[in-house]
Design a protein around this motif. Sequence first.
Motif, PDB file in Angstrom:
ATOM      1  N   ASN A   1      74.745 128.086  78.834  1.00 39.65           N
ATOM      2  CA  ASN A   1      74.802 128.780  77.550  1.00 39.65           C
ATOM      3  C   ASN A   1      74.911 130.290  77.753  1.00 39.65           C
ATOM      4  O   ASN A   1      75.652 130.981  77.038  1.00 39.65           O
ATOM      5  CB  ASN A   1      73.556 128.481  76.714  1.00 39.65           C
ATOM      6  CG  ASN A   1      73.550 127.081  76.128  1.00 39.65           C
ATOM      7  OD1 ASN A   1      74.601 126.454  76.002  1.00 39.65           O
ATOM      8  ND2 ASN A   1      72.377 126.595  75.782  1.00 39.65           N
ATOM      9  N   ALA A   2      74.179 130.791  78.720  1.00 39.81           N
ATOM     10  CA  ALA A   2      74.210 132.218  79.012  1.00 39.81           C
ATOM     11  C   ALA A   2      75.598 132.653  79.466  1.00 39.81           C
ATOM     12  O   ALA A   2      76.105 133.703  79.053  1.00 39.81           O
ATOM     13  CB  ALA A   2      73.169 132.557  80.074  1.00 39.81           C
ATOM     14  N   VAL A   3      76.212 131.853  80.321  1.00 44.11           N
ATOM     15  CA  VAL A   3      77.565 132.156  80.787  1.00 44.11           C
ATOM     16  C   VAL A   3      78.533 132.196  79.613  1.00 44.11           C
ATOM     17  O   VAL A   3      79.384 133.087  79.504  1.00 44.11           O
ATOM     18  CB  VAL A   3      78.021 131.125  81.838  1.00 44.11           C
ATOM     19  CG1 VAL A   3      79.498 131.313  82.166  1.00 44.11           C
ATOM     20  CG2 VAL A   3      77.173 131.247  83.099  1.00 44.11           C
ATOM     21  N   GLU A   4      78.411 131.234  78.713  1.00 48.94           N
ATOM     22  CA  GLU A   4      79.287 131.174  77.543  1.00 48.94           C
ATOM     23  C   GLU A   4      79.126 132.402  76.651  1.00 48.94           C
ATOM     24  O   GLU A   4      80.071 132.799  75.952  1.00 48.94           O
ATOM     25  CB  GLU A   4      79.007 129.909  76.740  1.00 48.94           C
ATOM     26  CG  GLU A   4      79.434 128.630  77.452  1.00 48.94           C
ATOM     27  CD  GLU A   4      78.984 127.375  76.722  1.00 48.94           C
ATOM     28  OE1 GLU A   4      78.349 127.506  75.656  1.00 48.94           O
ATOM     29  OE2 GLU A   4      79.264 126.278  77.221  1.00 48.94           O
ATOM     30  N   CYS A   5      77.949 132.990  76.675  1.00 50.31           N
ATOM     31  CA  CYS A   5      77.695 134.195  75.877  1.00 50.31           C
ATOM     32  C   CYS A   5      78.188 135.467  76.568  1.00 50.31           C
ATOM     33  O   CYS A   5      78.095 136.557  75.998  1.00 50.31           O
ATOM     34  CB  CYS A   5      76.209 134.332  75.575  1.00 50.31           C
ATOM     35  SG  CYS A   5      75.566 133.114  74.412  1.00 50.31           S
ATOM     36  N   GLY A   6      78.671 135.340  77.791  1.00 50.88           N
ATOM     37  CA  GLY A   6      79.251 136.483  78.484  1.00 50.88           C
ATOM     38  C   GLY A   6      78.267 137.377  79.200  1.00 50.88           C
ATOM     39  O   GLY A   6      78.554 138.553  79.458  1.00 50.88           O
ATOM     40  N   VAL A   7      77.090 136.840  79.568  1.00 52.68           N
ATOM     41  CA  VAL A   7      76.116 137.682  80.258  1.00 52.68           C
ATOM     42  C   VAL A   7      76.567 137.952  81.682  1.00 52.68           C
ATOM     43  O   VAL A   7      77.441 137.271  82.222  1.00 52.68           O
ATOM     44  CB  VAL A   7      74.712 137.051  80.248  1.00 52.68           C
ATOM     45  CG1 VAL A   7      74.288 136.700  78.826  1.00 52.68           C
ATOM     46  CG2 VAL A   7      74.637 135.836  81.154  1.00 52.68           C
ATOM     47  N   ASP A   8      75.948 138.930  82.299  1.00 55.41           N
ATOM     48  CA  ASP A   8      76.321 139.346  83.648  1.00 55.41           C
ATOM     49  C   ASP A   8      75.360 138.853  84.716  1.00 55.41           C
ATOM     50  O   ASP A   8      75.704 138.808  85.893  1.00 55.41           O
ATOM     51  CB  ASP A   8      76.401 140.873  83.702  1.00 55.41           C
ATOM     52  CG  ASP A   8      77.375 141.418  82.672  1.00 55.41           C
ATOM     53  OD1 ASP A   8      78.580 141.438  82.957  1.00 55.41           O
ATOM     54  OD2 ASP A   8      76.921 141.805  81.584  1.00 55.41           O
ATOM     55  N   GLY A   9      74.147 138.507  84.298  1.00 51.71           N
ATOM     56  CA  GLY A   9      73.156 138.050  85.258  1.00 51.71           C
ATOM     57  C   GLY A   9      72.090 137.205  84.594  1.00 51.71           C
ATOM     58  O   GLY A   9      71.931 137.220  83.360  1.00 51.71           O
TER      59      GLY A   9
END
Length: 367
Positions: free
Chosen positions: A241-249
């Motif tokens: 989910n975090a990756v899908e939101c475009g986070v960096d880390g």
Amino acid sequence: MADKNKYVCLDDFENDSREILEASRFSYFSDGCNEQFTLKENREAFKRYRLRPKILRDVSNIDLNTTILGERISWPVCLSPTAFHRMADYNEGEVATARAAASVGSAMALSCVSTRTIEDVAAVTPRGVRWMQVQFYKPRAQLEVLIKRAEKAGFTALLVTVDQPKIGDKYSIMRVKNALQFQLQDHEKPVNLPKDNYTNGNEIISKFDDSATWQDVKWLKYFTKLPLVLKGITTGDQAKNAVECGVDGILVSNHGGRQLDYLPATIDALPEVVAAVAGSGVEVYMDGGVRHGTDVFKALARGARAVFIGRPIIWGLTCNGYEGAKQVLDILKDEVEKVMAFMGCRNVNEIEPSMVVHEDYYRKCKL
């Protein structure tokens, strides 16, 4: 001034802090929630992993340098955000912490409820790597102001705590005196929130937005140009989910066992998160229970790019202010360098997953 020669490992600082700090304040920093299972498991889990070194390698020169979000740090240990540093060190608080981190080339994440201003910390570490920890607040304008100040002060990333919609119960404290209800002294109050005259922890907690969702992470991504690191992820699904939101880390963290009990130890949860973000470019870090150089090595072998420590810095500040915090980091850095040599690794890129195995590996081996 404390006798620095009496401290040979990080636990020594905690033992002294128990005698120095007022009981409710020590409990606030040290205790976990409910039965404190996760608090204890964070440390016990490290003991279940065994090291498999490569020997007879030239380790006369050890290079601990690495990068986080493209910024160089001198070794793969950074400082997690912890609140109220002037409870531990009356004079300098987070300023002492920032100076200690910069002195050994560590990155520091400043808590949103710090007792020194964003600008104070930036002023003493003009070349240090600094991240700003934030949470979702109500009203949202409070968060916007905090972010803009961090951007202006030269902080280079936002560390967003996402696992604390409410505050967990701490039985050990509730039986005596709730550390979140004791009255904050003037020097202990958070100074970066728009209202800086809080008298106790419950007033701070009331500003947390327990309705925040993944949509708020997406909003934050567009509100700031700073890289986003989410703190408080322990499963692969959350990581995706975090990756899908475009986070960096992602900082794999169970909040040091302070909020929800019976979460997995972070060293156990780490590989699942690493696997979930593989190929995305999202960096993965870990905190929770790190006290020894071997702990750092085990976390790196299991996929962390860097590890973060929280409580040990508080204990260092309590024992001897800046010098105590720096000594905590010096001791740990020396341990990491020696472990690297014993493991046959001249730099962090030579650390391999096969160098660390669960103890069950040996129980299952058949000759």
